[in-house]
Design a protein around this motif. Structure first.
Motif, short mmCIF file in Angstrom:
data_model
loop_
_atom_site.label_atom_id
_atom_site.label_comp_id
_atom_site.label_asym_id
_atom_site.label_seq_id
_atom_site.Cartn_x
_atom_site.Cartn_y
_atom_site.Cartn_z
N ASN A 37 0.69 -1.31 0.10
CA ASN A 37 0.01 0.06 0.06
C ASN A 37 0.81 1.30 0.04
N GLN A 38 2.08 1.13 -0.02
CA GLN A 38 2.85 2.52 0.01
C GLN A 38 2.79 3.26 -1.22
N ARG A 39 2.74 4.46 -1.02
CA ARG A 39 2.44 5.39 -2.10
C ARG A 39 3.65 5.88 -3.15
N SER A 40 4.77 5.48 -2.65
CA SER A 40 5.86 5.72 -3.39
C SER A 40 6.14 4.44 -4.43
N ARG A 42 4.81 2.95 -6.62
CA ARG A 42 3.49 2.13 -7.14
C ARG A 42 2.48 2.86 -8.04
N ASP A 43 2.39 2.03 -8.92
CA ASP A 43 1.15 2.70 -9.78
C ASP A 43 0.50 1.38 -10.36
N VAL A 45 -1.73 3.39 -6.77
CA VAL A 45 -1.42 3.14 -5.23
C VAL A 45 -2.73 2.20 -5.01
N GLU A 47 -4.94 0.15 -1.88
CA GLU A 47 -5.38 0.01 -0.17
C GLU A 47 -5.88 -1.18 0.17
N ARG A 101 4.78 -0.97 -11.15
CA ARG A 101 4.37 0.34 -11.96
C ARG A 101 4.00 0.30 -13.16
#
Length: 236
Positions: A37-40, A42-43, A45, A47, A101
């Motif tokens: 779930n990390q926001r960096s 990742r594509d 993002v 939950e 990504r």
């Protein structure tokens, strides 16, 4: 091998953390959820819940792509993709980036791979992508092969480089943001450009599958013809 998006995110996160934070690997379920779930890097993002990740782990265990480690008070998990698919470290890094990504150009892959593997130049990235795209299918003597693992996508209008996608989850998703569009900008679902790009990607994926099947047929024919030719020679 047809992994769904959650399974791909879990597998990609395990690969990434093994390389970038080996002191914290294998990962507990809680650490793996946070990694997914990390926001960096990742594509898109996501939950994901613990239950989402747990179910994905069960599916990956069935495929021998992940395994629990029982030598700790808290169960931890590690991936087995290099062993199952017989991957080199550069190939593992490329697949990891594509899983986390989405489709990317060779230039993007090189720029984002530093923490996973250092590519000397774009030629090295292209060589790895081509090697993954030309993997032979499995047979009796090489069961570790799975056929092509990457495919080149149609070049988008205005872009200088074509993007590559992995084939661990079936045909690639063309709705991902490309280099010629800003985040959040999408084409109308019914636009001619979108339809043509979708068809071209499907053709590319089918062509790769056809090449794998043809290679397998050729090998089977060679095994069948060998004893026949031997019989002919003995008759003469």
């Amino acid at each position: 091998m047809q992994l769904d998006p959650i399974q791909l995110r879990v597998l990609g996160s395990l690969i990434e953390k093994e390389i970038t934070t080996p002191e914290n690997y294998p990962l507990s379920l809680n650490a793996l959820v946070n990694a997914c779930n990390q926001r960096s890097s990742r594509d898109p993002v996501l939950e994901l819940t613990e239950e989402d990740v747990r179910q994905a782990l069960h599916a990956l265990e069935d495929l021998a792509l992940a395994t629990p480690v029982r030598d700790a008070r808290v169960p931890k998990y590690e991936h087995r993709i290099r062993t199952v698919l017989n991957l080199r470290r550069d190939e593992t890094a490329i697949l990891c980036l594509l899983m986390l990504r989405g489709p990317q150009t060779p230039g993007e892959l090189r720029g984002r791979a530093d923490r996973l593997f250092t590519f000397d130049d774009l030629a090295a990235v292209n060589s790895t992508l081509e090697r993954l795209a030309s993997r032979p299918p499995s047979d009796e003597t090489t069961p570790e092969n799975t056929g092509p693992l990457t495919v080149i996508l149609p070049r988008q209008p205005g872009s200088r480089e074509a993007r590559y996608a992995h084939l661990l989850g079936g045909p690639p998703d063309l709705s991902a943001t490309g280099p010629d569009r800003s985040p959040g900008q999408t084409e109308a679902p019914g636009s001619s450009t979108s339809r043509v790009a979708q068809l071209e990607a499907e053709v590319a994926t089918l062509s790769a599958a056809l090449q794998s099947l043809q290679s397998r047929v050729d090998r089977l024919e060679s095994h069948i013809e060998a004893p026949v030719s031997g019989d002919d020679s003995s008759v003469r």
